[in-house]
Design a protein around this motif. Structure first.
Motif, PDB file in Angstrom:
ATOM      1  N   UNK A  88       0.830  -1.209   0.000  1.00 46.21           N
ATOM      2  CA  UNK A  88       0.000   0.000   0.000  1.00 46.21           C
ATOM      3  C   UNK A  88       0.867   1.263   0.000  1.00 46.21           C
ATOM      4  N   UNK A  89       1.993   1.186   0.690  1.00 42.49           N
ATOM      5  CA  UNK A  89       2.928   2.315   0.815  1.00 42.49           C
ATOM      6  C   UNK A  89       4.268   1.768   0.338  1.00 42.49           C
ATOM      7  N   UNK A  90       4.488   1.867  -0.974  1.00 39.84           N
ATOM      8  CA  UNK A  90       5.626   1.177  -1.603  1.00 39.84           C
ATOM      9  C   UNK A  90       6.957   1.704  -1.082  1.00 39.84           C
ATOM     10  N   UNK A  91       7.970   0.840  -0.966  1.00 42.21           N
ATOM     11  CA  UNK A  91       9.285   1.265  -0.470  1.00 42.21           C
ATOM     12  C   UNK A  91       9.926   2.361  -1.317  1.00 42.21           C
ATOM     13  N   UNK A  92       9.625   2.383  -2.612  1.00 45.76           N
ATOM     14  CA  UNK A  92      10.203   3.397  -3.505  1.00 45.76           C
ATOM     15  C   UNK A  92       9.174   3.777  -4.560  1.00 45.76           C
ATOM     16  N   UNK A  93       8.891   5.072  -4.668  1.00 39.82           N
ATOM     17  CA  UNK A  93       7.901   5.551  -5.639  1.00 39.82           C
ATOM     18  C   UNK A  93       8.426   6.838  -6.264  1.00 39.82           C
ATOM     19  N   UNK A  94       8.196   7.000  -7.554  1.00 33.10           N
ATOM     20  CA  UNK A  94       8.501   8.284  -8.192  1.00 33.10           C
ATOM     21  C   UNK A  94       7.266   9.167  -8.088  1.00 33.10           C
ATOM     22  N   UNK A  95       7.409  10.310  -7.424  1.00 36.88           N
ATOM     23  CA  UNK A  95       6.242  11.168  -7.209  1.00 36.88           C
ATOM     24  C   UNK A  95       6.199  12.371  -8.164  1.00 36.88           C
ATOM     25  N   UNK A 113      -0.084   4.384  -9.548  1.00 36.60           N
ATOM     26  CA  UNK A 113      -0.251   3.081 -10.179  1.00 36.60           C
ATOM     27  C   UNK A 113      -1.333   2.288  -9.449  1.00 36.60           C
ATOM     28  N   UNK A 114      -2.425   2.001 -10.170  1.00 34.29           N
ATOM     29  CA  UNK A 114      -3.492   1.198  -9.559  1.00 34.29           C
ATOM     30  C   UNK A 114      -3.091  -0.270  -9.585  1.00 34.29           C
ATOM     31  N   UNK A 115      -2.973  -0.833  -8.412  1.00 35.80           N
ATOM     32  CA  UNK A 115      -2.818  -2.291  -8.343  1.00 35.80           C
ATOM     33  C   UNK A 115      -3.909  -2.777  -7.423  1.00 35.80           C
ATOM     34  N   UNK A 116      -4.729  -3.699  -7.936  1.00 36.48           N
ATOM     35  CA  UNK A 116      -5.838  -4.248  -7.137  1.00 36.48           C
ATOM     36  C   UNK A 116      -5.319  -5.438  -6.365  1.00 36.48           C
ATOM     37  N   UNK A 117      -5.091  -5.220  -5.094  1.00 40.17           N
ATOM     38  CA  UNK A 117      -4.575  -6.312  -4.278  1.00 40.17           C
ATOM     39  C   UNK A 117      -5.697  -7.027  -3.546  1.00 40.17           C
ATOM     40  N   UNK A 134      -4.062   4.141   7.431  1.00 40.54           N
ATOM     41  CA  UNK A 134      -5.154   4.870   6.767  1.00 40.54           C
ATOM     42  C   UNK A 134      -5.235   6.302   7.296  1.00 40.54           C
ATOM     43  N   UNK A 135      -5.053   6.438   8.626  1.00 36.83           N
ATOM     44  CA  UNK A 135      -5.129   7.782   9.213  1.00 36.83           C
ATOM     45  C   UNK A 135      -3.964   8.644   8.743  1.00 36.83           C
ATOM     46  N   UNK A 136      -2.819   8.000   8.514  1.00 34.87           N
ATOM     47  CA  UNK A 136      -1.631   8.746   8.099  1.00 34.87           C
ATOM     48  C   UNK A 136      -1.763   9.198   6.644  1.00 34.87           C
ATOM     49  N   UNK A 137      -2.163   8.257   5.774  1.00 36.41           N
ATOM     50  CA  UNK A 137      -2.129   8.536   4.330  1.00 36.41           C
ATOM     51  C   UNK A 137      -3.472   8.959   3.746  1.00 36.41           C
ATOM     52  N   UNK A 138      -4.541   8.828   4.546  1.00 35.57           N
ATOM     53  CA  UNK A 138      -5.839   9.253   4.029  1.00 35.57           C
ATOM     54  C   UNK A 138      -6.526  10.195   5.011  1.00 35.57           C
ATOM     55  N   UNK A 139      -5.717  10.858   5.838  1.00 32.51           N
ATOM     56  CA  UNK A 139      -6.272  11.807   6.788  1.00 32.51           C
ATOM     57  C   UNK A 139      -6.598  13.126   6.095  1.00 32.51           C
ATOM     58  N   UNK A 140      -7.327  13.981   6.806  1.00 30.42           N
ATOM     59  CA  UNK A 140      -7.688  15.285   6.228  1.00 30.42           C
ATOM     60  C   UNK A 140      -6.420  16.056   5.892  1.00 30.42           C
ATOM     61  N   UNK A 141      -6.278  16.431   4.626  1.00 35.16           N
ATOM     62  CA  UNK A 141      -5.136  17.240   4.217  1.00 35.16           C
ATOM     63  C   UNK A 141      -3.869  16.464   3.956  1.00 35.16           C
ATOM     64  N   UNK A 144      -2.700  10.653   0.306  1.00 39.45           N
ATOM     65  CA  UNK A 144      -1.685  10.136  -0.611  1.00 39.45           C
ATOM     66  C   UNK A 144      -2.402   9.423  -1.747  1.00 39.45           C
ATOM     67  N   UNK A 145      -2.291   9.933  -2.977  1.00 38.88           N
ATOM     68  CA  UNK A 145      -3.120   9.375  -4.072  1.00 38.88           C
ATOM     69  C   UNK A 145      -2.883   7.893  -4.320  1.00 38.88           C
ATOM     70  N   UNK A 146      -1.621   7.465  -4.296  1.00 42.65           N
ATOM     71  CA  UNK A 146      -1.358   6.057  -4.596  1.00 42.65           C
ATOM     72  C   UNK A 146      -1.906   5.149  -3.487  1.00 42.65           C
ATOM     73  N   UNK A 147      -1.667   5.559  -2.241  1.00 43.08           N
ATOM     74  CA  UNK A 147      -2.177   4.770  -1.114  1.00 43.08           C
ATOM     75  C   UNK A 147      -3.701   4.669  -1.201  1.00 43.08           C
ATOM     76  N   UNK A 148      -4.335   5.829  -1.430  1.00 47.52           N
ATOM     77  CA  UNK A 148      -5.791   5.849  -1.450  1.00 47.52           C
ATOM     78  C   UNK A 148      -6.344   4.959  -2.567  1.00 47.52           C
ATOM     79  N   UNK A 149      -5.704   5.036  -3.729  1.00 47.56           N
ATOM     80  CA  UNK A 149      -6.170   4.247  -4.871  1.00 47.56           C
ATOM     81  C   UNK A 149      -6.079   2.757  -4.568  1.00 47.56           C
ATOM     82  N   UNK A 150      -4.931   2.344  -4.043  1.00 49.50           N
ATOM     83  CA  UNK A 150      -4.742   0.918  -3.761  1.00 49.50           C
ATOM     84  C   UNK A 150      -5.646   0.466  -2.610  1.00 49.50           C
TER      85      UNK A 150
END
Lengths: 371, 268
Positions: A88-95, A113-117, A134-141, A144-150
């Motif tokens: 969900x929170x990849x070790x290395x991502x190009x942002x 990158x959408x990956x359906x796990x 979820x609170x860290x990466x999908x909290x108000x403000x 994280x788009x990749x985390x949320x998508x996955x």
């Protein structure tokens, strides 16, 4: 928690195989436990035969060994070196990417990158860890788009623990060992099959295509007994009553020096932790300086450079870094996110090369509180 | 702040070393044309017999100082170089040849050479930074290609190279390798060694050999005390520490401590 008999169904091993296939047909990458590198890790799964059937592990501070079981259970183990966060929170991502063109610099963010796990074998402490992230990466403000998508496409098959490792302390953190919510399906392995509880509409839809029957009262009772066995086997404790204030009143305790003399500051604890989210963003350019990538990678508060600001590192000693990690995880995390950052999975204890045990450190720090 | 350079004049020079780090530059096959485009390679004996005299904008220095003659050559080279970058364990820590620093140099000479009187080497093998100011150190045995390109492109762009100071464990975890210390009981220097190699060895069930030298603030004694089970482990770890970075202070202090412990136990 007791579940009414009609809500629990029974499926056999073929049903589990069918479940994996159905999820794959829906476009999911099914990820589950398997044996690799002398450990039970998480990786792609296509067939039930790939599960660590008949294997378990012995987890101790600083030591981990897989061992054969004297039965053929598919999920007769607890947690290993990997956690689900790597998906969900990849070790290395190009942002971000910047390219020099004739019209000037062009900057764009690569599409997340959408990956359906589909995660097979998520334990109660791991469900809690996903909820923390979820609170860290999908909290108000802080979306994280990749985390949320996955995360929004994630299918979770929880597995109830029917045993505990010596390093487990989920009962202290109130996160387990039983999964109550946050899954699409939850399995309890019993002899010759699995008890299945549905936790979402998606889970219900998938189960309609699998041969099941209502579980018998005996089977349900067996499931309860096995889940209770996990509770009974947990011996490690962390006293969480008032832990925030107790820890924050110990910032000058000599125990911090003691642990710093043993700590390698190697960051293994934070890398294996299913909730640690710290990362760094680096810019990498090619020789011509015409293409620049902005990469995000897992980082750690145990790195000297992590707190480097103008003038030097804020936390320039292992003592200050260990103290930062422990007090954030167990105390100030509560201020920041409304819950503890620790879910009691015990990974940081097992995978510390020198076996530092945070429950022991907290007990030593707070020893005088009890008297 | 470093000023960006249009087409810097590059020299690659060696002292006591195996040439493997210079080879890393030639091994950068995909990038070699871009490198040749971006820098003017003025002096690189391993690649061309045309050797232009200094001064140079960037000098990559491989190897350690083991003779008086080399020391004098280094002093001239420093005066001729705007940026002097040391590459590899020999140049940054003295290399494996620094094992002599902990033994009897004359005994070695007698054992190896029929006429040791012809050999005029120094008693120690020392890193370049013991003798002249060094602008940047690139670790490794050998160095990593990507880090070398980072150094060159950063100097061209006009900023300090960004090489991570984290230890080997972190790239190891990012690539999903299971810890060989915890899961297999293998002696590994990963927790005290600087990253940069890509954490290759543990991915092949081997402990880290410490090729990239001590990480920042390494706690080598805690590693020994925390993972050692017995005397054979102690010797094994002392051996690991006594490799390519044997003379790096953090490694030599711990290996010497372990050797002393071993000899004290065995003499009992």
């Amino acid at each position: 928690m007791s579940v009414a008999a009609e809500e629990v169904s029974w499926m056999d091993r073929n049903g589990l195989q069918r479940l994996i296939e159905l999820l794959a047909d829906e476009g999911h990458e099914v990820i589950g436990p398997r044996i690799d590198q002398g450990a039970i890790i998480y990786d792609s799964i296509r067939h039930v035969d790939e599960l660590p059937r008949g294997w378990t592990e012995d987890s101790q501070p600083g030591t981990y060994r897989i061992q054969p079981r004297n039965d053929q259970e598919h999920f007769g183990f607890n947690v290993g070196p990997h956690s689900w966060k790597k998906y969900l929170f990849a070790p290395l991502t190009t942002v971000m990417r910047s390219r020099k063109t004739d019209q000037g610099w062009v900057m764009d963010s690569p599409q997340p990158e959408l990956r359906r796990f589909a995660f097979l074998g998520v334990r109660a402490c791991e469900l809690a860890a996903i909820a923390v992230q979820d609170k860290v990466f999908m909290g108000a403000g802080t979306m994280d788009p990749e985390y949320q998508l996955r995360r929004s496409h994630l299918f979770i098959i929880a597995v109830q623990c029917t045993q505990a490792a010596s390093t487990c302390f989920c009962t202290s953190m109130g996160t387990g060992p039983e999964c109550h919510a946050g899954f699409d399906l939850a399995l309890t392995e019993i002899e010759h099959g699995f008890l299945v509880v549905v936790g979402s509409d998606h889970g219900r839809r998938v189960m309609q295509s699998i041969d099941t029957r209502p579980a018998s009262v005996d089977e349900i009772t067996d499931g309860v007994r096995r889940r209770q066995r996990a509770v009974n086997q947990i011996t490690r404790r962390l006293e969480t009553d008032g832990i925030r204030d107790r820890l924050l009143s110990k910032l000058n305790h000599p125990q911090w020096d003691d642990v710093a003399s043993r700590c390698l500051s190697c960051a293994n604890c934070t890398m294996v932790c299913p909730t640690c989210f710290c990362h760094s963003v680096d810019e990498v350019h090619d020789l011509t300086n015409e293409e620049i990538l902005r990469n995000r990678r897992w980082d750690s508060c145990f790195n000297v450079d992590f707190s480097h600001v103008a003038g030097g590192s804020v936390r320039d000693t292992t003592r200050s870094r260990y103290r930062q990690w422990l007090t954030h995880k167990l105390a100030t995390w509560i201020d920041q996110f409304g819950s503890s950052g620790c879910v009691g999975c015990g990974r940081c204890i097992t995978w510390c090369p020198v076996g530092i045990d945070l429950t022991h450190e907290v007990a030593m720090l707070c020893a005088e509180d009890a008297s | 702040m470093i000023k960006a350079m249009s087409k810097p004049k590059l020299a690659v020079v060696k002292f006591a070393s195996c040439d493997g780090c210079q080879l890393t530059l030639l091994d950068a096959e995909d990038e070699l044309l871009a490198i040749a485009d971006a820098v003017h390679i003025a002096h690189f004996a391993e690649a061309s017999s045309t050797l232009e005299p200094g001064p140079y904008d960037v000098t990559l220095v491989e190897g350690s100082i083991t003779t008086q003659e080399d020391l004098e050559r280094l002093l001239r080279l420093r005066a001729d170089s705007r940026f002097l970058v040391t590459i590899g364990a020999c140049a940054t820590a003295g290399g494996v040849q620094a094992l002599r620093n902990f033994a009897d140099h004359d005994e070695f000479l007698k054992a190896v050479y029929a006429h040791p009187e012809y050999i005029h080497s120094l008693r120690t093998s020392t890193p370049i930074s013991d003798h002249v100011p060094v602008d940047f150190e690139l670790r490794g045995c050998p160095i990593d290609k990507h880090q070398l390109i980072e150094v060159l492109s950063s100097l061209i762009a006009g900023h300090r190279p960004r090489t991570s100071s984290e230890c080997v464990c972190q790239p190891c975890k990012r690539r999903g390798t299971v810890c060989v210390v915890v899961a297999q009981g293998i002696a590994c220097l990963g927790p005290v060694t600087q990253a940069g190699c890509g954490s290759i060895c543990p991915a092949y069930d081997r402990g880290c050999y410490g090729c990239f030298g001590p990480s920042r603030q390494p706690n080598a004694m805690a590693l020994s005390e925390g993972i050692l089970q017995g005397a054979s482990d102690r010797q094994q770890l002392a051996n690991l520490l006594s490799n390519f970075n044997v003379a790096a202070p953090a490694f030599s202090a711990e290996s010497q401590r372990l050797w002393q412990l071993s000899s004290r136990r065995s003499s009992k």
